[in-house]
Design a protein around this motif. Structure first.
Motif, PDB file in Angstrom:
ATOM      1  N   PRO A 190      -1.593   3.305  -6.664  1.00 51.54           N
ATOM      2  CA  PRO A 190      -1.666   2.822  -8.047  1.00 51.54           C
ATOM      3  C   PRO A 190      -1.642   1.294  -8.099  1.00 51.54           C
ATOM      4  O   PRO A 190      -1.487   0.611  -7.074  1.00 51.54           O
ATOM      5  N   ASP A 191      -1.779   0.768  -9.297  1.00 47.24           N
ATOM      6  CA  ASP A 191      -1.694  -0.683  -9.495  1.00 47.24           C
ATOM      7  C   ASP A 191      -0.236  -1.111  -9.554  1.00 47.24           C
ATOM      8  O   ASP A 191       0.637  -0.366 -10.007  1.00 47.24           O
ATOM      9  N   ALA A 192       0.010  -2.330  -9.120  1.00 52.22           N
ATOM     10  CA  ALA A 192       1.366  -2.863  -9.192  1.00 52.22           C
ATOM     11  C   ALA A 192       1.746  -3.117 -10.650  1.00 52.22           C
ATOM     12  O   ALA A 192       0.887  -3.500 -11.463  1.00 52.22           O
ATOM     13  N   VAL A 196       6.080  -5.064  -6.714  1.00 55.21           N
ATOM     14  CA  VAL A 196       5.575  -4.648  -5.411  1.00 55.21           C
ATOM     15  C   VAL A 196       5.331  -3.151  -5.417  1.00 55.21           C
ATOM     16  O   VAL A 196       5.953  -2.403  -6.192  1.00 55.21           O
ATOM     17  N   LEU A 197       4.407  -2.680  -4.564  1.00 59.68           N
ATOM     18  CA  LEU A 197       4.108  -1.264  -4.369  1.00 59.68           C
ATOM     19  C   LEU A 197       4.667  -0.819  -3.023  1.00 59.68           C
ATOM     20  O   LEU A 197       4.472  -1.500  -2.009  1.00 59.68           O
ATOM     21  N   ILE A 198       5.349   0.314  -3.012  1.00 58.99           N
ATOM     22  CA  ILE A 198       5.875   0.888  -1.767  1.00 58.99           C
ATOM     23  C   ILE A 198       5.655   2.394  -1.815  1.00 58.99           C
ATOM     24  O   ILE A 198       5.908   3.032  -2.844  1.00 58.99           O
ATOM     25  N   GLY A 199       5.193   2.970  -0.721  1.00 55.68           N
ATOM     26  CA  GLY A 199       4.985   4.409  -0.651  1.00 55.68           C
ATOM     27  C   GLY A 199       6.297   5.156  -0.464  1.00 55.68           C
ATOM     28  O   GLY A 199       7.249   4.631   0.131  1.00 55.68           O
ATOM     29  N   ALA A 200       6.344   6.371  -0.979  1.00 54.79           N
ATOM     30  CA  ALA A 200       7.530   7.212  -0.791  1.00 54.79           C
ATOM     31  C   ALA A 200       7.759   7.438   0.705  1.00 54.79           C
ATOM     32  O   ALA A 200       6.807   7.568   1.481  1.00 54.79           O
ATOM     33  N   TRP A 201       9.029   7.505   1.096  1.00 60.24           N
ATOM     34  CA  TRP A 201       9.463   7.637   2.489  1.00 60.24           C
ATOM     35  C   TRP A 201       9.201   6.376   3.312  1.00 60.24           C
ATOM     36  O   TRP A 201       9.448   6.336   4.500  1.00 60.24           O
ATOM     37  N   ARG A 202       8.653   5.327   2.689  1.00 59.54           N
ATOM     38  CA  ARG A 202       8.350   4.105   3.423  1.00 59.54           C
ATOM     39  C   ARG A 202       9.348   3.006   3.047  1.00 59.54           C
ATOM     40  O   ARG A 202      10.204   3.192   2.201  1.00 59.54           O
TER      41      ARG A 202
END
Length: 422
Positions: free
Chosen positions: A113-115, A130-136
């Motif tokens: 998605p967009d930030a 900021v964008l961060i993926g789940a589990w990351r």
């Protein structure tokens, strides 16, 4: 630890439920009326309810920790945080201290998605997104848009959400953990929950979908049925030749002092050597063709069958041999009517063990430059983190091995009906 505790709780609950609810409503059979049950093998039979609940419990646990759509959501373990969250940091620079907010959008790993848009604010510390993926986890350069820089101005973070922090320390926030690296940057890890990431443990329905795909599309130029067929062929052929040589060898060791003295050091030396340790020699001596894989499986079964046959002969009740001789039986008649029938139970037990060892060894055998086979499929898939294919291969090997064991038990009941009797 938590899955183990849940499994133990299911075991205990199912035991008492079946014992006090189901068993009281069923008629009692002959076994329940026997005067001797404890220590009597004929009175111990697998409880069907226990078997069914055991298998179902494993699949339920699997679904609980993978968020399976096959289970209602109230049975799911807490999953990873997904959505928007934020935390405040306090930066210290030449002009003093200032606060800013970092807005984090945690998204599923298969989406981008967009930030989120944020107002930078008025102080020298500016708000970030900021964008961060789940589990990351994500590294946040908080001073990228700040007026005071880490390197140029010596700016540093001294608090997260009002809690003091320094390099190498961590602070828990509402939906994750903030750590300050040695270089002064922020490392944010969203809450991971208790569910496994699909790349490590896919859900049951994902594994089933992959199995259907493998039956239709195949993997590495062969369908999953062809891979299993080749593995089964190698196991059966290796086991057959291992039994063909191992059983007569075991009989000879059990009946002859000379054979026992000659072969006992060899058998006892090779018995504890795992088949995997023989792979280098098998490659050196027999190359990497199909023969090498079958020879490795042959060696895996040979010593087990020899020891089983030897134990079967040694366990024959000597009174039966004396009775046969007293009735005028010859050595071959004693062999045919006394020794062989009484040693068959041990041989069948050894055969079941040898077949299991062969199935366990076939994965290693197919590492020897195999182009097809369940073991090859598992090992190649593991190199690319294709866990669903690995699980498909493991389940199919286990199911086939269990099916073979059931067939061997049925054959034992049919061919050796006197097992367990005096």
């Amino acid at each position: 630890m938590i899955p183990l505790l849940i499994y133990v709780a299911i075991f205990v609950g199912a035991f008492f439920a079946v014992k006090f609810i189901v068993r009281r409503t069923q008629p009692r059979d002959f076994t329940s009326l026997k005067t001797v049950t404890f220590g009597d093998e004929s009175a111990v039979r697998a409880d069907r309810w226990a078997s069914i609940i055991s298998v179902v419990a494993l699949f339920v646990l699997w679904g609980m920790f993978t968020g399976s759509a096959l289970l209602p959501k109230f049975l799911h373990m807490p999953g990873p945080f997904v959505g928007d969250t934020s935390f405040a940091y306090t930066a210290e620079g030449p002009a003093g201290t200032d606060d800013a907010v970092v807005t984090v959008r945690v998204h599923p790993v298969d989406q981008k998605p967009d930030a989120p848009e944020v107002d930078p604010g008025d102080g020298f510390a500016k708000n970030d997104s900021v964008l961060i993926g789940a589990w990351r986890s994500g590294l946040i350069l908080w001073d990228k848009n700040d007026e005071a820089k880490r390197k140029a101005d010596g700016a540093k973070i001294i608090a997260i959400d009002g809690k003091p922090i320094s390099a190498g320390e961590r602070v828990r926030t509402a939906n994750g953990t903030v750590a300050i690296t040695d270089k002064g940057t922020i490392n944010f890890t969203p809450a991971k929950g208790m569910q496994m990431e699909p790349i490590w443990l896919p859900s049951p329905e994902a594994v089933w979908a992959r199995f259907i795909d493998l039956t239709q599309e195949g993997y590495q130029n062969f369908t999953v049925l062809e891979h299993l067929g080749w593995s089964l062929f190698r196991v059966v052929v290796g086991f057959f030749f291992g039994a063909l040589i191992g059983i007569p060898l075991g009989y000879a060791m059990g009946l002859s002092n000379w054979f026992r003295g000659w072969f006992d050091p060899i058998v006892e030396f090779m018995r504890p050597v795992p088949p995997l340790a023989l792979i280098p020699l098998v490659i050196i001596w027999f190359g990497i063709e199909e023969d090498a894989k079958i020879i490795l499986l042959f060696l895996a079964a040979l010593w087990i069958m020899a020891i089983a046959a030897r134990a079967g002969v040694s366990g024959v009740n000597i009174s039966k041999v004396h009775a046969a001789y007293s009735l005028g039986a010859s050595k071959w008649q004693v062999m045919r009517y006394v020794i062989v029938p009484n040693s068959l139970p041990e041989i069948f037990t050894g055969a079941r063990v040898a077949m299991g060892v062969c199935w366990g060894t076939v994965v290693a055998a197919e590492l020897v430059a195999a182009e097809k086979g369940a073991g090859m499929m598992i090992m190649v898939a593991s190199r690319f983190n294709l866990t669903d294919i690995v699980i498909v291969g493991i389940i199919l090997i286990g199911v086939i091995g269990y099916g073979i064991d059931i067939l061997m038990r049925q054959a034992e009941r049919f061919l050796v009906p006197w097992k367990g009797r005096a």
